[in-house]
Motif scaffolding. Structure first.
Motif, PDB file in Angstrom:
ATOM      1  N   THR A 303       0.856  -1.183   0.000  1.00  0.00           N
ATOM      2  CA  THR A 303       0.000   0.000   0.000  1.00  0.00           C
ATOM      3  C   THR A 303       0.891   1.230   0.000  1.00  0.00           C
ATOM      4  OG1 THR A 303      -1.927   1.020   1.055  1.00  0.00           O
ATOM      5  CG2 THR A 303      -0.245   0.098   2.513  1.00  0.00           C
ATOM      6  N   VAL A 304       0.319   2.362   0.353  1.00  0.00           N
ATOM      7  CA  VAL A 304       1.089   3.595   0.453  1.00  0.00           C
ATOM      8  C   VAL A 304       0.507   4.376   1.621  1.00  0.00           C
ATOM      9  CG1 VAL A 304      -0.384   4.776  -1.233  1.00  0.00           C
ATOM     10  CG2 VAL A 304       1.889   5.671  -0.749  1.00  0.00           C
ATOM     11  N   THR A 305       1.372   4.954   2.436  1.00  0.00           N
ATOM     12  CA  THR A 305       0.903   5.743   3.571  1.00  0.00           C
ATOM     13  C   THR A 305       0.871   7.206   3.169  1.00  0.00           C
ATOM     14  OG1 THR A 305       3.107   6.066   4.562  1.00  0.00           O
ATOM     15  CG2 THR A 305       1.910   4.062   5.145  1.00  0.00           C
ATOM     16  N   ILE A 306      -0.232   7.872   3.504  1.00  0.00           N
ATOM     17  CA  ILE A 306      -0.352   9.298   3.235  1.00  0.00           C
ATOM     18  C   ILE A 306      -0.835   9.966   4.518  1.00  0.00           C
ATOM     19  CG2 ILE A 306      -0.872   8.895   0.809  1.00  0.00           C
ATOM     20  CD1 ILE A 306      -3.735   9.637   1.345  1.00  0.00           C
ATOM     21  N   ILE A 337       4.134  11.369   1.799  1.00  0.00           N
ATOM     22  CA  ILE A 337       3.693  10.185   1.073  1.00  0.00           C
ATOM     23  C   ILE A 337       4.831   9.161   1.118  1.00  0.00           C
ATOM     24  CG2 ILE A 337       2.693   9.327  -1.073  1.00  0.00           C
ATOM     25  CD1 ILE A 337       1.243  11.786   0.170  1.00  0.00           C
ATOM     26  N   VAL A 338       4.566   7.994   1.714  1.00  0.00           N
ATOM     27  CA  VAL A 338       5.600   6.963   1.854  1.00  0.00           C
ATOM     28  C   VAL A 338       4.987   5.597   1.532  1.00  0.00           C
ATOM     29  CG1 VAL A 338       7.310   5.894   3.367  1.00  0.00           C
ATOM     30  CG2 VAL A 338       6.719   8.308   3.688  1.00  0.00           C
ATOM     31  N   GLY A 378      -3.222   1.592   6.411  1.00  0.00           N
ATOM     32  CA  GLY A 378      -3.098   0.228   6.901  1.00  0.00           C
ATOM     33  C   GLY A 378      -3.409  -0.794   5.829  1.00  0.00           C
ATOM     34  N   GLY A 379      -3.960  -0.341   4.728  1.00  0.00           N
ATOM     35  CA  GLY A 379      -4.354  -1.201   3.617  1.00  0.00           C
ATOM     36  C   GLY A 379      -5.466  -0.514   2.852  1.00  0.00           C
ATOM     37  N   PRO A 380      -5.734  -0.937   1.630  1.00  0.00           N
ATOM     38  CA  PRO A 380      -6.783  -0.298   0.818  1.00  0.00           C
ATOM     39  C   PRO A 380      -8.177  -0.615   1.350  1.00  0.00           C
ATOM     40  CG  PRO A 380      -5.933  -2.239  -0.290  1.00  0.00           C
ATOM     41  CD  PRO A 380      -5.071  -2.041   0.921  1.00  0.00           C
TER      42      PRO A 380
END
Length: 544
Positions: A303-306, A337-338, A378-380
């Motif tokens: 995923t991606v953390t924002i 954004i990571v 934490g996930g989509p």
């Protein structure tokens, strides 16, 4: 057209219904059964679960940080869709079109974006407006902005702070207030790399405790239903459970909503100095009914953390998977954004997964705890069906636990928890409780007079499959999903509130903006005519 859904298992905690019955609706509203009992359209729902449309209270689906992530992750663009299944970030999809389609297919009809920067509000509303089918809303971010911090530092009366909060929420057309690492994002600009509840912001001399307490009181004073939505200090750090416990004490019994609390449920036990403290956290929440929470469940996936917590995101950059990221310091919070990959074989990720489920299973009142993955952190959001299945099946949880690092299971209580959520409890969490949290009186229920937002699921042992593809979804009485596929696209509304304030605050703000930016403050407001079609906005009444 008068429609009846006949013979389904109706689950509606708002009215106490949990059994076989009929649901009637006409002209976009739920209605009482007519005397004659005849309908223009009758749908047999035998063997189906019938609920109100689901409400997601915390999902990042629009705004500056989401757009930055789109720029950072070109592998998600439609032009290279054929590659999506083979790219690292294939599960982090979030175009406006896909957001509406995928949520609707799962039976969701209302979604709230939890972090709208005031100066980006117009762009955020354009994006929300472009999400089909769903009704939307947003929370306005304050707590690291210069005007507020100056007010508190100067010891201005609570009434002045109340007016600032109210005019900002009204001008940005949101549903309430979000506060992200209060003071910590401003401290980051002065090169602080750690910031706790009682640390002081350089120049302002204010603690995080003081800032969030001021906003917490203001939220209540101006008639906002939703309590202050707080992203606490020290997110993701081992031992941060103490920050969470101290924050609840600092609330002093006033209503407070804590966001994505799984990321604060960590102790320091074991050789890795990282353990689950979810049981302690859940005990504290159970003892403080003034506090509501959403979990931010980790699901094993790329995923991606924002986040607008730039301090946390900056510190997370070395762990990015793949190795790229973006940090920007704009006014107030900025953003980070990571990308990240949660792996089932990773000890730390296993603890995070377990801690979230512990919180769900140990917090007693389903209307005090809300499902989220803090999409996409934490996930989509597309992982919700799997999350619901985990909550409903101890056997399924055991199957996943068997794949976790054995060491991780020593530092969580999850193996001992056999509770299984019922449909009624899921509906409390995702329908009736969510509606109460925001003061929605027209949704989250199948009571007569509510909007005809209805989700119908074919009952199955495969709970994830059941919740992923609803049999029928009605939005305002229109059939929008049939057999798990969108059958009709329509435009939803954007929900907002209009809290009360003394108009003199706008004169002060005009002077402040002219001096600081050379611009009138009003250019950042969102007028009714901002969106291109009639009746794009719908107002939710404030508390009296």
């Amino acid at each position: 057209m008068l429609t009846v859904l006949r013979g389904g298992h109706v689950v509606d905690p708002a009215t106490g219904k949990d059994g076989v019955g009929d649901v009637w609706f006409e002209d976009g509203r739920i209605v009482a059964p007519p005397a004659g009992g005849k309908a223009d359209q009758e749908i047999d729902c035998t063997g189906h679960i019938v609920m109100a449309g689901a409400i997601d209270i915390h999902s990042h689906i629009a705004g500056g940080n989401v757009n930055t992530a789109r720029l950072l992750l070109p592998e998600l663009h439609r032009g290279i869709r054929a590659r999506l299944a083979n790219t690292p970030l294939s599960t982090a999809k979030w175009s406006t079109y896909e957001t509406g389609r995928l949520y609707a297919q799962m039976g969701f009809t209302t979604v709230v974006e939890p972090a709208m920067a005031p100066h980006h509000s117009l762009q955020t509303h354009f994006e929300l407006n472009d999400v089909p089918i769903l009704d939307k809303g947003a929370l306005t971010v304050l707590g690291n902005d210069d005007f507020l911090l100056r007010q508190i530092r100067a010891g201005e009366p609570e009434s002045a702070i109340n007016d600032y909060v109210a005019t900002t929420v009204a001008g940005t057309k949101s549903l309430g207030l979000k506060c992200i690492n209060p003071g910590g994002c401003e401290a980051f600009k002065e090169n602080m790399r750690a910031y706790g509840l009682d640390d002081e912001v350089p120049f302002y001399g204010l603690t995080s405790r003081k800032i969030f307490q001021s906003l917490q009181k203001a939220t209540q004073a101006v008639g906002i239903h939703h309590p202050l939505h707080l992203h606490m200090n020290n997110l993701g750090i081992a031992g941060n459970i103490q920050t969470a416990l101290d924050t609840i004490d600092a609330a002093q019994g006033l209503p407070l909503h804590l966001a994505h609390i799984q990321f604060y449920a960590y102790g320091k036990e074991g050789n890795n100095a990282f353990s689950s403290a979810a049981a302690t956290f859940a005990d504290k929440i159970n003892a403080n009914p003034n506090v509501t929470v959403d979990v931010g469940q980790v699901m094993f996936s790329q995923t991606v953390t924002i986040s607008s917590d730039v301090l946390k995101q900056f510190n997370s950059m070395p762990g990015a998977i793949p190795k790229k990221g973006a940090i920007f310091d704009g006014d107030a919070n900025g953003g980070g954004i990571v990308p990240y990959n949660y792996k089932i074989s990773n000890y730390y990720n296993a603890i995070q997964w377990a801690a979230g489920l512990e919180l769900f299973l140990l917090i007693k009142n389903p209307e005090q705890v809300f499902f989220t993955t803090d999409h996409p952190n934490g996930g989509p959001f597309t992982a919700y069906p799997e999350l619901f299945a985990l909550l409903m099946s101890a056997e399924l949880r055991e199957q996943v636990m068997a794949r976790l690092p054995a060491e991780a299971l020593q530092f969580t209580t999850l193996p001992s928890l056999k509770r299984e959520y019922t449909y009624y409890e899921l509906a409390q969490m995702s329908r009736s409780g969510a509606a109460k949290l925001f003061g929605f009186t027209d949704r989250g229920t199948l009571a007569a007079g509510a909007v005809a937002d209805v989700a119908v699921y074919k009952e199955s042992r495969d709970k994830a499959g059941m919740f992923r593809r609803a049999a029928y979804v009605f939005k305002d009485g229109d059939l929008v999903v049939k057999d798990g596929e969108v059958s009709h696209y329509k435009r939803g509304k954007t929900l907002h509130i209009s809290p009360r304030f003394d108009n003199n605050i706008n004169k002060r703000l005009d002077s402040y903006y002219e001096e600081l930016y050379g611009l009138p403050r009003g250019i950042f407001d969102v007028p009714d005519a901002a969106l291109p079609h009639k009746d794009a906005f719908a107002e939710v009444a404030c508390k009296e």
